[in-house]
Design a protein around this motif. Structure first.
Motif, PDB file in Angstrom:
ATOM      1  N   ASN A   1       0.846  -1.196   0.000  1.00 11.48           N
ATOM      2  CA  ASN A   1       0.000   0.000   0.000  1.00 11.48           C
ATOM      3  C   ASN A   1       0.881   1.245   0.000  1.00 11.48           C
ATOM      4  O   ASN A   1       1.451   1.608   1.037  1.00 11.48           O
ATOM      5  CB  ASN A   1      -0.923  -0.018   1.220  1.00 11.48           C
ATOM      6  CG  ASN A   1      -2.044  -1.019   1.086  1.00 11.48           C
ATOM      7  OD1 ASN A   1      -3.110  -0.711   0.573  1.00 11.48           O
ATOM      8  ND2 ASN A   1      -1.803  -2.255   1.518  1.00 11.48           N
ATOM      9  N   PRO A   2       1.005   1.910  -1.145  1.00  6.31           N
ATOM     10  CA  PRO A   2       1.967   3.013  -1.274  1.00  6.31           C
ATOM     11  C   PRO A   2       1.656   4.248  -0.441  1.00  6.31           C
ATOM     12  O   PRO A   2       2.518   5.120  -0.299  1.00  6.31           O
ATOM     13  CB  PRO A   2       1.929   3.341  -2.771  1.00  6.31           C
ATOM     14  CG  PRO A   2       0.633   2.804  -3.263  1.00  6.31           C
ATOM     15  CD  PRO A   2       0.344   1.607  -2.428  1.00  6.31           C
ATOM     16  N   ASP A   3       0.451   4.333   0.117  1.00  8.66           N
ATOM     17  CA  ASP A   3       0.135   5.487   0.953  1.00  8.66           C
ATOM     18  C   ASP A   3       0.433   5.229   2.429  1.00  8.66           C
ATOM     19  O   ASP A   3       0.069   6.029   3.291  1.00  8.66           O
ATOM     20  CB  ASP A   3      -1.333   5.889   0.787  1.00  8.66           C
ATOM     21  CG  ASP A   3      -2.299   4.805   1.245  1.00  8.66           C
ATOM     22  OD1 ASP A   3      -1.925   3.616   1.207  1.00  8.66           O
ATOM     23  OD2 ASP A   3      -3.441   5.138   1.630  1.00  8.66           O
ATOM     24  N   MET A   4       1.135   4.116   2.707  1.00  6.77           N
ATOM     25  CA  MET A   4       1.428   3.753   4.091  1.00  6.77           C
ATOM     26  C   MET A   4       2.911   3.490   4.307  1.00  6.77           C
ATOM     27  O   MET A   4       3.628   3.119   3.382  1.00  6.77           O
ATOM     28  CB  MET A   4       0.648   2.488   4.490  1.00  6.77           C
ATOM     29  CG  MET A   4      -0.847   2.645   4.453  1.00  6.77           C
ATOM     30  SD  MET A   4      -1.675   1.116   4.983  1.00  6.77           S
ATOM     31  CE  MET A   4      -3.392   1.657   4.916  1.00  6.77           C
ATOM     32  N   SER A   5       3.331   3.659   5.557  1.00  4.60           N
ATOM     33  CA  SER A   5       4.690   3.280   5.951  1.00  4.60           C
ATOM     34  C   SER A   5       4.603   2.561   7.288  1.00  4.60           C
ATOM     35  O   SER A   5       3.677   2.789   8.078  1.00  4.60           O
ATOM     36  CB  SER A   5       5.595   4.506   6.066  1.00  4.60           C
ATOM     37  OG  SER A   5       5.123   5.370   7.096  1.00  4.60           O
ATOM     38  N   LEU A   6       5.559   1.679   7.543  1.00  2.00           N
ATOM     39  CA  LEU A   6       5.545   0.881   8.766  1.00  2.00           C
ATOM     40  C   LEU A   6       6.527   1.462   9.778  1.00  2.00           C
ATOM     41  O   LEU A   6       7.735   1.494   9.533  1.00  2.00           O
ATOM     42  CB  LEU A   6       5.905  -0.571   8.452  1.00  2.00           C
ATOM     43  CG  LEU A   6       5.820  -1.558   9.621  1.00  2.00           C
ATOM     44  CD1 LEU A   6       4.394  -1.620  10.165  1.00  2.00           C
ATOM     45  CD2 LEU A   6       6.278  -2.950   9.173  1.00  2.00           C
ATOM     46  N   VAL A   7       5.988   1.928  10.889  1.00  2.00           N
ATOM     47  CA  VAL A   7       6.835   2.450  11.963  1.00  2.00           C
ATOM     48  C   VAL A   7       7.653   1.318  12.578  1.00  2.00           C
ATOM     49  O   VAL A   7       8.837   1.472  12.852  1.00  2.00           O
ATOM     50  CB  VAL A   7       5.970   3.129  13.050  1.00  2.00           C
ATOM     51  CG1 VAL A   7       6.835   3.560  14.233  1.00  2.00           C
ATOM     52  CG2 VAL A   7       5.225   4.315  12.461  1.00  2.00           C
ATOM     53  N   GLY A   8       6.996   0.181  12.785  1.00  2.00           N
ATOM     54  CA  GLY A   8       7.703  -0.957  13.340  1.00  2.00           C
ATOM     55  C   GLY A   8       6.772  -1.953  13.979  1.00  2.00           C
ATOM     56  O   GLY A   8       5.547  -1.786  14.017  1.00  2.00           O
TER      57      GLY A   8
END
Length: 328
Positions: A26-33
């Motif tokens: 999902n290109p509108d998301m990033s994973l903090v951890g």
């Protein structure tokens, strides 16, 4: 470019790994951890750049996480974590103890509202996608009956029960929907079906050396609550065959609404899933609803929610204009 939605994972089992995979798509998301009870150094993630932290330190990230996806179990983890985390984060979870959903909803509604957070609970495919389709069916065909079939799917609880039988080295159990029952429902006759008539159980068992196959088969088939009420088949196989052919976690099923719109006309609505990986699909549902959760929080629509409370357009990465032009 808009700032990405910052996602975090609490708990890293099969579901947590599925969320890690889904966020990457999902290109509108990033994973903090990932936040785990285990020593972060002992957790092997799918992607080497995924960061792992102790869950005890999660409040240090309060302003760095847009949505926290809870990947613990419904029996022991979520009843504690849901109310606790919803006081500090927007959360999404897959609580699936159907009978306790109203009670669980209330337990997260109060802290999330008090702290201006969104808590989207009981999501996945059942409860979740199947729930929505049961609702659609009843709303569109108010005179009728709804039928839910599960499978073909690997049941973790029943598989564990098999492995506890003396003489069993390893084994798995699949829940199979009855094709005969499904065809009766599809015909629009609205049959009355018992649980036994709707589902069958198939077992694949590896015996310990010297074990009595007939005794093991009998003990499995007559096990109260698990197998005794059902038509059960027990197949004895090698460890090699089990490892090669039964190493996935498939599942799925059907929701069928059979109803009449007049004395002459019967209508049948059917929704089905055929999943090679139950946890990966469930994770994909959670991630889509994490997007909706973030958007609800932006609108200041706080408190506990379920799939019934979320407009479909909020799940999509596409704009409202794109949805109208491309999918409507």
């Amino acid at each position: 470019m808009k700032q990405k939605i910052k996602i975090a994972i609490a708990g890293y089992g099969n579901l947590g790994r599925g969320v890690e995979l889904s966020v990457s798509k999902n290109p509108d998301m990033s994973l903090v951890g990932v936040f785990s009870r285990r020593d972060p150094k002992s957790v092997e993630t799918i992607f080497p750049d995924t960061k792992v932290y102790l869950v005890d330190d999660i409040l240090e990230f309060k302003d760095k996480i847009d949505v926290l996806i809870l990947c613990g179990g419904s029996k022991d983890d979520l009843p504690v974590q849901g109310p606790e985390f919803s006081a500090n984060f927007n959360i999404v979870d897959s609580f699936d103890t159907h009978a306790k959903i109203p009670e669980y909803f209330d337990s997260v509604d109060k802290p999330s509202k008090a702290n201006n957070k969104v808590a989207l609970i009981a999501n996945g495919w059942d409860p979740g996608m199947f729930s929505i389709n049961r609702l659609y069916g009843e709303a569109l065909l108010p005179v009728g009956e709804t039928y839910t079939f599960w499978g073909k799917g690997l049941s973790q609880g029943h598989s564990d029960a098999i492995r506890r039988v003396q003489g069993v080295k390893a084994g798995v159990q699949y829940t199979l929907p009855s094709e005969e029952a499904i065809q009766k429902v599809r015909s629009g006759t609205r049959p009355t079906l018992s649980t036994k008539e709707k589902h069958k159980r198939e077992c694949f068992v590896v015996l310990e050396d010297g074990a009595d196959a007939k005794r093991v088969e009998s003990e499995i088939k007559t096990m109260p609550n698990y197998f005794e009420p059902y038509e059960t088949t027990v197949n004895f196989i090698s460890q090699k065959e089990l490892d090669e052919n039964h190493n996935k976690m498939p599942h799925g099923g059907f929701v069928i609404r059979s109803g009449s719109t007049s004395q002459k006309n019967n209508q049948v609505i059917e929704y089905s899933l055929n999943l090679e990986s139950n946890p990966e699909f469930t994770a994909s549902v959670l991630v889509a609803y994490a997007r909706a959760t973030f958007r609800l929080s932006q609108k200041e629509d706080f408190g506990a929610k379920t799939a019934f409370d979320v407009a479909p357009g909020l799940l999509s990465i596409k704009s409202a204009h794109e949805l109208r032009a491309e999918l409507l």
